[in-house]
Design an enzyme around this catalytic site. Structure first.
Site, PDB file in Angstrom:
ATOM      1  N   LYS A  24       0.864  -1.187   0.000  1.00 56.81           N
ATOM      2  CA  LYS A  24       0.000   0.000   0.000  1.00 56.81           C
ATOM      3  C   LYS A  24       0.893   1.228   0.000  1.00 56.81           C
ATOM      4  O   LYS A  24       1.801   1.342   0.837  1.00 56.81           O
ATOM      5  CB  LYS A  24      -0.895  -0.009   1.240  1.00 56.81           C
ATOM      6  CG  LYS A  24      -1.751   1.244   1.415  1.00 56.81           C
ATOM      7  CD  LYS A  24      -1.691   1.773   2.850  1.00 56.81           C
ATOM      8  CE  LYS A  24      -0.302   2.149   3.221  1.00 56.81           C
ATOM      9  NZ  LYS A  24      -0.117   2.935   4.428  1.00 56.81           N
ATOM     10  N   PRO A 104       8.923  -5.416   7.083  1.00 55.23           N
ATOM     11  CA  PRO A 104       7.948  -5.009   8.105  1.00 55.23           C
ATOM     12  C   PRO A 104       8.206  -3.589   8.597  1.00 55.23           C
ATOM     13  O   PRO A 104       9.323  -3.058   8.496  1.00 55.23           O
ATOM     14  CB  PRO A 104       8.178  -6.027   9.235  1.00 55.23           C
ATOM     15  CG  PRO A 104       8.895  -7.174   8.600  1.00 55.23           C
ATOM     16  CD  PRO A 104       9.727  -6.571   7.510  1.00 55.23           C
ATOM     17  N   ASP A 142      -5.080   0.977   8.481  1.00 53.51           N
ATOM     18  CA  ASP A 142      -4.943   0.650   7.061  1.00 53.51           C
ATOM     19  C   ASP A 142      -5.770  -0.561   6.647  1.00 53.51           C
ATOM     20  O   ASP A 142      -5.837  -0.884   5.458  1.00 53.51           O
ATOM     21  CB  ASP A 142      -3.471   0.380   6.715  1.00 53.51           C
ATOM     22  CG  ASP A 142      -2.643   1.653   6.625  1.00 53.51           C
ATOM     23  OD1 ASP A 142      -3.235   2.719   6.380  1.00 53.51           O
ATOM     24  OD2 ASP A 142      -1.415   1.572   6.784  1.00 53.51           O
TER      25      ASP A 142
END
Length: 291
Positions: A24, A104, A142
């Site tokens: 994203k 991450p 998100d």
């Protein structure tokens, strides 16, 4: 690109399913306020890129998670793992494998994308309709946009999603200097939390150059505080700015991943190869904007 799932009868649900969890990207991210409960208000143009993690699931009497991929050793395996939390929120069981390709805590929604892919997987395999909207949002700001899996204007604390004008063909080069940047620390470093939103109406963008020109008048309000915490992000931004044919360079989300926007795939791939050769300690990947 993930697509909305329809209900599946358990009698015909598959024994095995796979799902892509795309990165994203916040092409713009305006922090417009903070609620009394501490949650920040956002106004963001979100897109997804053809770079991401992959999940597989098989029917099983219990819930389990196996981690593979280049970033598997950086993903927590305990009960707080976001994939497991998402699976528990659906009230379903499965043997899940997460093939982790996205770094991450890097500002590109990797954990949220994985959780959203998990929900889509289990819905498709079992016919489940949950979790509800409040539970999805509680998993992370998100999660709603990643679950929808399409370009959107994200507002509120992440719960308000509005469609955006059709995106032109475009390509992204993503670079992370392998700096883990906790989102709460970046928000704490914000100098101002009541910044102006994006314009009320978004324009049509006939091509990637027009999209980039419009984006230059927008911002990522988290870029300055992220740079203050991790000055190494500046080297990435500088290197991306030197790429031929790069139309826009910016940090995504709360960092530390930065991106360059291109109109064509060839210069994006060429820049990825060049930067990867120069900086073997950086994570570098290029892919299309999913439309």
């Amino acid at each position: 690109m993930p697509t909305p799932e329809t209900e599946v009868s358990p009698e015909i649900a598959p024994e095995f399913a796979a799902e892509f969890a795309p990165a994203k990207i916040n092409l713009a991210l305006h922090v417009t306020g903070r609620r009394a409960n501490g949650y920040h208000m956002l106004d963001s143009l979100v897109v997804f890129c053809g770079i991401g993690d992959r999940l597989r699931a098989e029917k099983a009497p219990g819930l389990s998670l196996r981690l593979t991929g280049p970033f598997a050793d950086q993903v927590p395996e305990g009960a707080d793992n976001l994939v497991l939390r998402a699976a528990r929120a659906t009230a379903q069981t499965a043997a899940i494998t997460l093939e982790k390709h996205l770094p991450p805590a890097s500002g590109i929604g990797g954990g949220s994308a994985d959780a959203a892919a998990t929900i889509r997987l289990l819905r498709r395999m079992t016919g489940a309709t949950g979790p509800d909207a409040d539970t999805i949002l509680a998993l992370g700001a998100d999660l709603p946009v990643c679950l929808a899996g399409r370009p959107a204007r994200m507002r509120g604390i992440g719960e308000r999603l509005d469609p955006v004008p059709p995106l032109p063909p475009a390509h992204l080069l993503l670079v992370n200097p392998r700096i883990t940047l906790p989102t709460p620390a970046v928000f704490r470093a914000l100098a101002r939390r009541d910044n102006p939103p994006m314009p009320a109406t978004l324009p049509d963008w006939p091509d990637a150059a027009a999209l980039a020109r419009w984006l230059t008048a927008q911002r990522n309000d988290l870029e300055a505080p992220a740079l203050a915490i991790a000055p190494g992000i500046g080297a990435v931004l500088d290197r991306l700015s030197a790429c031929p044919d790069a139309l826009l360079v910016r940090m995504s989300g709360s960092g530390a991943t930065c991106f360059a926007l291109f109109g064509q795939p060839a210069p994006a791939q060429a820049a990825a190869q060049a930067i990867g050769a120069e900086h073997r300690d950086w994570w570098v990947a290029a892919g299309p904007v999913l439309r």
